[in-house]
Design a protein around this motif. Sequence first.
Motif, PDB file in Angstrom:
ATOM      1  N   ASP A   1       0.453  -1.163  -0.309  1.00 37.86           N
ATOM      2  CA  ASP A   1      -0.046  -0.361  -0.062  1.00 37.86           C
ATOM      3  C   ASP A   1       0.785   1.197   0.108  1.00 37.86           C
ATOM      4  O   ASP A   1       0.487   2.262  -0.512  1.00 37.86           O
ATOM      5  CB  ASP A   1      -1.033   0.136   1.275  1.00 37.86           C
ATOM      6  N   THR A   2       1.806   1.637   0.787  1.00 41.67           N
ATOM      7  CA  THR A   2       2.404   2.131   0.977  1.00 41.67           C
ATOM      8  C   THR A   2       3.800   2.812  -0.757  1.00 41.67           C
ATOM      9  O   THR A   2       3.635   3.615  -0.977  1.00 41.67           O
ATOM     10  CB  THR A   2       3.530   2.486   2.329  1.00 41.67           C
ATOM     11  N   PHE A   3       4.081   1.064  -0.993  1.00 44.42           N
ATOM     12  CA  PHE A   3       4.508   1.805  -2.989  1.00 44.42           C
ATOM     13  C   PHE A   3       3.597   2.300  -3.247  1.00 44.42           C
ATOM     14  O   PHE A   3       4.017   3.484  -3.742  1.00 44.42           O
ATOM     15  CB  PHE A   3       4.986   0.025  -2.716  1.00 44.42           C
ATOM     16  N   LYS A   4       2.381   1.723  -3.465  1.00 44.58           N
ATOM     17  CA  LYS A   4       1.596   2.116  -4.311  1.00 44.58           C
ATOM     18  C   LYS A   4       1.105   3.950  -4.096  1.00 44.58           C
ATOM     19  O   LYS A   4       1.104   4.611  -4.904  1.00 44.58           O
ATOM     20  CB  LYS A   4       0.567   1.883  -4.209  1.00 44.58           C
ATOM     21  N   GLU A   5       1.118   4.022  -2.847  1.00 39.77           N
ATOM     22  CA  GLU A   5       0.796   5.432  -2.910  1.00 39.77           C
ATOM     23  C   GLU A   5       1.406   7.018  -2.753  1.00 39.77           C
ATOM     24  O   GLU A   5       1.800   7.740  -3.271  1.00 39.77           O
ATOM     25  CB  GLU A   5       1.156   5.693  -0.723  1.00 39.77           C
TER      26      GLU A   5
END
Length: 262
Positions: A93-97
């Motif tokens: 999720d952090t990567f996508k954000e």
Amino acid sequence: MKVDKVADHIVKWLKEYAEKAGVKGYVVGVSGGIDSAVTSTLCAMTGLEVLCVEMPIHQHHDHVTRAQEHIKQLKERFDNVKDVRSDLSPVFDTFKENMPDIESNAQVELTLGNTRARLRMTTLYYHGGVNGLLVAGTGNKVEDFGVGFYTKYGDGGVDVSPIADLLKSEVYKIGSHLKVPSSIMKAAPSDGLYGAERTDEQQIGASYDELENAMSQVENKVSMNDLSTREKEVLKIYLSYNRRNQHKMNPIPVCEIPNSLR
């Protein structure tokens, strides 16, 4: 196929390879599928250290349940098996954000699926590195050398490939011999990158039995005139995947500099 002898051969190969490499054993990503179940069981049979790693990324409940059932069974059968759970959902999720906003489409979805596989590869090498273990791959022959149905530098990034010379049907035979849980034996193959509802057959457009047949037709140079309508369809699917994914199966191209330019 002499199932028991093939299993013993792979176990011996794994043990000798690890001993020559000077490592303690193997780390295996366990997904709840037949390939990872067979691979982890064969590794356990070496008597060396085996670390089973669960790496859920917003994983479907079915996958998680089967993976945990298999790990529980392995630990009951083998004293040399340990497990760890690395929940990669927050990492993903952090990567996508932190990536640019792009309107969702098929290409974006595929890229994110491959990103999940690459995060898992990084995780396996972390656990392997800190524990002195090699990463055991779980790809079979049809996936690795037929249609290239894996992620480059994802589940394709491994140290050894113990079942890569086995067709999917042969992996199931080995699984039955090794007493892999029936829930895994009966489950429809899925890479788990897009949810349990998307099976490998739905993504590829053909079953593994059909793909094995197409692979055999290519190897034996069977004439298209001798094939049924469905066999022709599957052969086209097989050849299309095979052509597109040669970049995964062949060594990385190196631009060689002519001596005259040195």
